[in-house]
Design a protein around this motif. Sequence first.
Motif, PDB file in Angstrom:
ATOM      1  N   ALA A 119     -32.082  14.218 -28.696  1.00 14.55           N
ATOM      2  CA  ALA A 119     -31.375  13.441 -29.674  1.00 14.55           C
ATOM      3  C   ALA A 119     -30.333  14.424 -30.377  1.00 14.55           C
ATOM      4  O   ALA A 119     -29.587  14.064 -31.353  1.00 14.55           O
ATOM      5  CB  ALA A 119     -32.248  12.786 -30.815  1.00 14.55           C
ATOM      6  N   SER A 120     -30.299  15.604 -29.920  1.00 14.54           N
ATOM      7  CA  SER A 120     -29.335  16.601 -30.702  1.00 14.54           C
ATOM      8  C   SER A 120     -27.704  16.387 -30.239  1.00 14.54           C
ATOM      9  O   SER A 120     -27.562  15.538 -29.233  1.00 14.54           O
ATOM     10  CB  SER A 120     -29.584  17.840 -30.314  1.00 14.54           C
ATOM     11  OG  SER A 120     -30.842  18.139 -30.973  1.00 14.54           O
ATOM     12  N   PHE A 121     -26.929  16.967 -30.817  1.00 11.31           N
ATOM     13  CA  PHE A 121     -25.573  16.764 -30.630  1.00 11.31           C
ATOM     14  C   PHE A 121     -25.037  18.030 -29.639  1.00 11.31           C
ATOM     15  O   PHE A 121     -25.478  19.044 -30.110  1.00 11.31           O
ATOM     16  CB  PHE A 121     -24.579  16.868 -31.965  1.00 11.31           C
ATOM     17  CG  PHE A 121     -23.121  17.085 -31.656  1.00 11.31           C
ATOM     18  CD1 PHE A 121     -22.450  15.832 -31.137  1.00 11.31           C
ATOM     19  CD2 PHE A 121     -22.587  18.217 -31.833  1.00 11.31           C
ATOM     20  CE1 PHE A 121     -20.964  16.088 -31.002  1.00 11.31           C
ATOM     21  CE2 PHE A 121     -21.120  18.413 -31.627  1.00 11.31           C
ATOM     22  CZ  PHE A 121     -20.367  17.509 -31.463  1.00 11.31           C
ATOM     23  N   TRP A 122     -24.169  17.713 -28.760  1.00  8.95           N
ATOM     24  CA  TRP A 122     -23.817  18.939 -27.927  1.00  8.95           C
ATOM     25  C   TRP A 122     -22.270  18.811 -27.431  1.00  8.95           C
ATOM     26  O   TRP A 122     -21.813  17.527 -27.633  1.00  8.95           O
ATOM     27  CB  TRP A 122     -24.619  19.016 -26.629  1.00  8.95           C
ATOM     28  CG  TRP A 122     -24.850  17.854 -25.919  1.00  8.95           C
ATOM     29  CD1 TRP A 122     -25.713  16.853 -25.973  1.00  8.95           C
ATOM     30  CD2 TRP A 122     -23.890  17.417 -24.947  1.00  8.95           C
ATOM     31  NE1 TRP A 122     -25.583  15.778 -24.837  1.00  8.95           N
ATOM     32  CE2 TRP A 122     -24.234  16.112 -24.353  1.00  8.95           C
ATOM     33  CE3 TRP A 122     -22.846  17.731 -24.223  1.00  8.95           C
ATOM     34  CZ2 TRP A 122     -23.690  15.449 -23.424  1.00  8.95           C
ATOM     35  CZ3 TRP A 122     -21.870  17.038 -23.298  1.00  8.95           C
ATOM     36  CH2 TRP A 122     -22.607  15.968 -22.884  1.00  8.95           C
ATOM     37  N   LEU A 123     -21.730  20.034 -27.093  1.00  4.23           N
ATOM     38  CA  LEU A 123     -20.353  19.857 -26.574  1.00  4.23           C
ATOM     39  C   LEU A 123     -20.455  20.447 -25.032  1.00  4.23           C
ATOM     40  O   LEU A 123     -21.108  21.246 -24.804  1.00  4.23           O
ATOM     41  CB  LEU A 123     -19.366  20.636 -27.517  1.00  4.23           C
ATOM     42  CG  LEU A 123     -19.088  20.064 -28.779  1.00  4.23           C
ATOM     43  CD1 LEU A 123     -18.672  21.167 -29.972  1.00  4.23           C
ATOM     44  CD2 LEU A 123     -18.381  18.972 -28.721  1.00  4.23           C
ATOM     45  N   PRO A 124     -19.424  19.995 -24.424  1.00  4.35           N
ATOM     46  CA  PRO A 124     -19.458  20.603 -22.970  1.00  4.35           C
ATOM     47  C   PRO A 124     -18.736  21.895 -22.938  1.00  4.35           C
ATOM     48  O   PRO A 124     -17.809  22.536 -23.387  1.00  4.35           O
ATOM     49  CB  PRO A 124     -18.436  19.673 -22.239  1.00  4.35           C
ATOM     50  CG  PRO A 124     -17.501  19.241 -23.380  1.00  4.35           C
ATOM     51  CD  PRO A 124     -18.310  19.232 -24.579  1.00  4.35           C
ATOM     52  N   ARG A 125     -19.581  22.959 -21.938  1.00  3.49           N
ATOM     53  CA  ARG A 125     -19.097  24.223 -21.482  1.00  3.49           C
ATOM     54  C   ARG A 125     -18.880  23.805 -19.910  1.00  3.49           C
ATOM     55  O   ARG A 125     -19.014  23.157 -19.421  1.00  3.49           O
ATOM     56  CB  ARG A 125     -20.066  25.184 -21.836  1.00  3.49           C
ATOM     57  CG  ARG A 125     -20.347  25.550 -23.179  1.00  3.49           C
ATOM     58  CD  ARG A 125     -21.209  26.716 -23.390  1.00  3.49           C
ATOM     59  NE  ARG A 125     -21.098  27.862 -22.851  1.00  3.49           N
ATOM     60  CZ  ARG A 125     -21.826  28.819 -22.218  1.00  3.49           C
ATOM     61  NH1 ARG A 125     -23.066  28.881 -22.693  1.00  3.49           N
ATOM     62  NH2 ARG A 125     -21.227  29.969 -21.764  1.00  3.49           N
ATOM     63  N   VAL A 126     -18.137  25.099 -19.727  1.00  5.75           N
ATOM     64  CA  VAL A 126     -17.795  24.931 -18.151  1.00  5.75           C
ATOM     65  C   VAL A 126     -19.011  24.834 -17.284  1.00  5.75           C
ATOM     66  O   VAL A 126     -19.414  23.861 -16.487  1.00  5.75           O
ATOM     67  CB  VAL A 126     -16.947  26.190 -17.603  1.00  5.75           C
ATOM     68  CG1 VAL A 126     -16.971  26.144 -16.184  1.00  5.75           C
ATOM     69  CG2 VAL A 126     -15.654  26.377 -18.359  1.00  5.75           C
ATOM     70  N   PRO A 138     -17.538   4.442 -30.426  1.00  2.50           N
ATOM     71  CA  PRO A 138     -18.628   3.936 -31.401  1.00  2.50           C
ATOM     72  C   PRO A 138     -19.940   3.953 -30.878  1.00  2.50           C
ATOM     73  O   PRO A 138     -21.006   4.083 -31.709  1.00  2.50           O
ATOM     74  CB  PRO A 138     -17.991   2.892 -32.178  1.00  2.50           C
ATOM     75  CG  PRO A 138     -16.788   2.659 -31.922  1.00  2.50           C
ATOM     76  CD  PRO A 138     -16.411   3.379 -30.475  1.00  2.50           C
ATOM     77  N   SER A 139     -20.078   3.765 -29.668  1.00  2.00           N
ATOM     78  CA  SER A 139     -21.494   3.480 -29.085  1.00  2.00           C
ATOM     79  C   SER A 139     -22.058   4.689 -28.467  1.00  2.00           C
ATOM     80  O   SER A 139     -23.239   4.925 -28.290  1.00  2.00           O
ATOM     81  CB  SER A 139     -21.382   2.401 -27.847  1.00  2.00           C
ATOM     82  OG  SER A 139     -20.603   2.844 -26.855  1.00  2.00           O
ATOM     83  N   CYS A 140     -21.267   5.918 -28.416  1.00  2.41           N
ATOM     84  CA  CYS A 140     -21.664   7.068 -27.977  1.00  2.41           C
ATOM     85  C   CYS A 140     -21.787   8.275 -29.188  1.00  2.41           C
ATOM     86  O   CYS A 140     -20.898   8.876 -29.438  1.00  2.41           O
ATOM     87  CB  CYS A 140     -20.723   7.731 -26.816  1.00  2.41           C
ATOM     88  SG  CYS A 140     -21.253   9.097 -25.975  1.00  2.41           S
ATOM     89  N   ILE A 141     -22.679   8.166 -29.757  1.00  2.00           N
ATOM     90  CA  ILE A 141     -22.870   9.040 -30.885  1.00  2.00           C
ATOM     91  C   ILE A 141     -24.250   9.608 -30.856  1.00  2.00           C
ATOM     92  O   ILE A 141     -25.246   9.473 -30.189  1.00  2.00           O
ATOM     93  CB  ILE A 141     -22.849   8.368 -32.193  1.00  2.00           C
ATOM     94  CG1 ILE A 141     -24.144   7.493 -32.218  1.00  2.00           C
ATOM     95  CG2 ILE A 141     -21.537   7.805 -32.354  1.00  2.00           C
ATOM     96  CD1 ILE A 141     -24.300   6.499 -33.629  1.00  2.00           C
ATOM     97  N   ALA A 142     -24.403  11.004 -31.643  1.00  3.26           N
ATOM     98  CA  ALA A 142     -25.704  11.589 -31.722  1.00  3.26           C
ATOM     99  C   ALA A 142     -26.139  11.053 -33.213  1.00  3.26           C
ATOM    100  O   ALA A 142     -25.374  11.349 -34.185  1.00  3.26           O
ATOM    101  CB  ALA A 142     -25.710  13.268 -31.561  1.00  3.26           C
ATOM    102  N   ARG A 143     -27.261  10.467 -33.393  1.00  4.04           N
ATOM    103  CA  ARG A 143     -27.602  10.070 -34.723  1.00  4.04           C
ATOM    104  C   ARG A 143     -29.070  10.675 -35.068  1.00  4.04           C
ATOM    105  O   ARG A 143     -29.799  10.911 -34.433  1.00  4.04           O
ATOM    106  CB  ARG A 143     -28.206   8.465 -34.495  1.00  4.04           C
ATOM    107  CG  ARG A 143     -28.624   7.867 -35.748  1.00  4.04           C
ATOM    108  CD  ARG A 143     -28.969   6.349 -35.710  1.00  4.04           C
ATOM    109  NE  ARG A 143     -29.683   5.964 -36.820  1.00  4.04           N
ATOM    110  CZ  ARG A 143     -29.235   5.619 -37.833  1.00  4.04           C
ATOM    111  NH1 ARG A 143     -27.595   5.202 -37.828  1.00  4.04           N
ATOM    112  NH2 ARG A 143     -29.734   4.856 -38.819  1.00  4.04           N
ATOM    113  N   PHE A 144     -28.723  11.364 -36.349  1.00  6.54           N
ATOM    114  CA  PHE A 144     -29.985  12.191 -36.858  1.00  6.54           C
ATOM    115  C   PHE A 144     -30.504  11.292 -37.984  1.00  6.54           C
ATOM    116  O   PHE A 144     -29.950  11.081 -39.025  1.00  6.54           O
ATOM    117  CB  PHE A 144     -29.100  13.284 -37.502  1.00  6.54           C
ATOM    118  CG  PHE A 144     -28.764  14.637 -36.493  1.00  6.54           C
ATOM    119  CD1 PHE A 144     -29.487  15.553 -35.914  1.00  6.54           C
ATOM    120  CD2 PHE A 144     -27.508  14.019 -36.151  1.00  6.54           C
ATOM    121  CE1 PHE A 144     -28.822  16.189 -34.744  1.00  6.54           C
ATOM    122  CE2 PHE A 144     -26.879  14.984 -35.024  1.00  6.54           C
ATOM    123  CZ  PHE A 144     -27.358  16.149 -34.397  1.00  6.54           C
TER     124      PHE A 144
END
Length: 892
Positions: A813-820, A743-749
Amino acid sequence: MELKKYQQAALDALSRFLTVAAAKGPAGAFAAEVARQAAEAKLEGRTLAPRRYVPLSEMAAVPYVCLRLPTGGGKTLLAAEAIRLGAEYVRKPHPVVLWMVTSDAIKRQTVEALKDLRHPYRVRLDAVTGGRTRVLDIEEFETLLPTDIGRFTCVVVATIQSFRVTDTGQRKVYAYHEAFEPHFAGLADDGMEVVTAEDVAREPLLAGREGRVKFSFANLMYHHEPLMIVDEAHNAVTGLSRAVQARLRPSAIIEFTATPRGVSNVLFSVTAGALKDEEMIKLPIRVRPHDSWQEAVRGTVVTRNMLEEKAQREAEFLRPVALYQAQAKNGHPTVAELKAYLIEHALAPEATIKVATGEQRELDGVNLRDPNEPTRHIITVQALREGWDCPSAYVLCATQKVASATSVEQLLGRVLRMPYAKRRRDAALNMAYAHVAEPSFAEVAASLRDKLIDMGFTDEEVRQSLRPATVEQDDQGHLFDPDPVAPKPVLTFEIPDTEEARAALGALAEEGAEFIRTDTGTLKVGVKGVVTQAVAGALEQHTPEADRPTLRAEFDRHAAQVAAALSPADKGAAIEVPFLMVEMEGDLFQADSALIMERVEWSLLSHPAQITEAEMSFRRAENVIEIDIEGEKLVYSQTQTTQLPLSGLGAPDEASLEATLVQWLEGRCRMPDIPTAELSPWLARLVSWLVAERNISVRTLIDWQYPLVTRTRAKIAEIRAGVQAGAHQMALFEDTAVLGTDPSCIARFDAASYANVPTTTTGAFRLQRHLLGPDRVPLIDGDLGGEEFQCAWALDSLEAVDLWVRNLPRHPASFWLPRVQGRFYPDFIARLTDGRIFVVEYKGEHLVTAQEAREKDLIGRLWAKNTGNVFLTVRRMQHGVGPVDQMQHAIS
């Protein structure tokens, strides 16, 4: 000192270019690097401007490229690092370096920094050279000894003007120096300048030497083919005559500048946005126009005082400083007039004011970071144009039109550097401020545009970074808000023009109150957005009693307009997106490939120390070496290079040579994540394997030590990339992977996320569910008729969508996902009415089968599975189904 990401990226581009240039030539290497950058940018949804390579006339084989970094980007630090890469290109452990600058002032500053053993630039340079550095001012070149060259990296700092001359007899660097004779013992003199009859006429002691090689510094450079570093002087080298180019014969030219002319030879560009992301500079620049220089000074004092009050609440000491640009003696205000006005009318204590001009140097010896130092105001004319750096300078006051003959571009640069290279908690301390004696923001912006571009900003960054701190008046006399980020309704009202009213409104400028003086003796007041109680009280106080009911009615009407214009974000709405978390060894952390790699135990020693025939082949019978770098087979001919022996060689037996080669390779293959205890034995195995298994003599390896170290670094990078890919797969996709959320690790828009993001109008489109309101969106790739906007329009039409917003690539502040390798920023983020998060990535038909697209889709679906949300890669058309139906099917 750890390099910033953009600095390392610039050096990586230069390294790749020089590696390929050694075999394919600079034009081919430039084209390959530009193509690589364009491909990477395309994957991130960016388009780079086209670039071309223009070789030096009659020196086409000499690499000549420019690294573009805006003001504050650390060009000198990178220049020191570039010497290491240049040394590998010229295949000399300790080359001669000719460091060219544009003026005597910058030369003095550079020499002082590079000679100071404690200065970060010298520390970096010594790390590059192994501590074997010798720095000389061009005026000291006669102290250069033959024993220095080859044993030390000799850096000679000079101005371009030292060499730019038609008659070489007019410059000391071209003159005959008897003491230089030992340098020329046994040297071939082909192409060198010789003693002429004119030289003999000027210097009778040269009688009898006419026609013989001249013992000059320029001839010495010609022989040693120096690596040329050019600081802030784009096209200065091409501005030298062909004859001057030939006299110096550089082996490579690497230029660092904020202001390249055109796109020729710009190998890598760093944007001002990248510097902001790394917390190197303050942005945006809030610009406030004024009718007179006196008002500009008062506004500057108010802004600086406001910033100091905020700075006192920061953990680290910070005292904001204001810079005032006075005019020369024939203009107004002079230094004396400005100082008197500060003391008498702006109530600035005299002890807080310093004057820094050519005649008055009150800043000499002053430490502005000392909490006990009282300076808050600095008055200058042009004395701060070069060699002065004070990150605590926040506010610029230009007392004449920006377009006047006295340029403010360098002064503006002084207020952009971020103190301690660290963003502050209070947003006001992350911006720069300019008060300008020019009543129209439009004119100020037009004038400052070129100044900012001269400092290394791009056109788009200028539009994003110049922020008006005012309202503006159109041709019909209406006041409006020209803010490109989030325009607000503007309250307009007229009150009598009095000195008291102007002073009261000026003090409330940071609360949104602005005014324009009219020809009818009134002040046309504009207040954008919410009218604070202080502003309302001041307006009412200076409004005649009879007009106050009308003013109160305007307040009510304006408040209704402000409320109606509020976006969902303005009303407090937010979209919160959980990041993907991974658990390893009992530690739950954000799923980032770099963080995963840090927790994976791996050893270089567990990987074969081998470079195969396919990777690097020596064809000794033809005296040719081939090296495969990043898929390109590069062919070196031994006749193309003159190899210096390794320094410090012991007895010439094979074992000693092998040990020395390993030691040399270790110094050039060091990496932060590989201990020396692993690297050294692995390199020893590698050299031993090449000698024993591939039957290559150690002397041949030494002949080709630079191609060998390039291939070795590439091999280690390949091993690391393989380990990282395996760690990525194991931590995220194996059955044993433990994934989740925190819950403490979020991207907030929310409204704060987009406070500094420029938006654009949607024209006739009205969005129903957009977080930032119905008629403005952050900049989307393409125009409003483009495919990406059509995808956004389709998303907005879904009844199941509560709110959505654009997810900006690389925004903090953006949301991202990990790539290699790196991170993936999906295009759109939506919150559904049932509370789920819907993440959308749009891909055109030409990209849907790309490997990167498959990787992104895979990690997106993994995130959705482990967080209970939805991810979809949307195509323009899939099996006859359009975006709306694709999304509807995904969320249902």
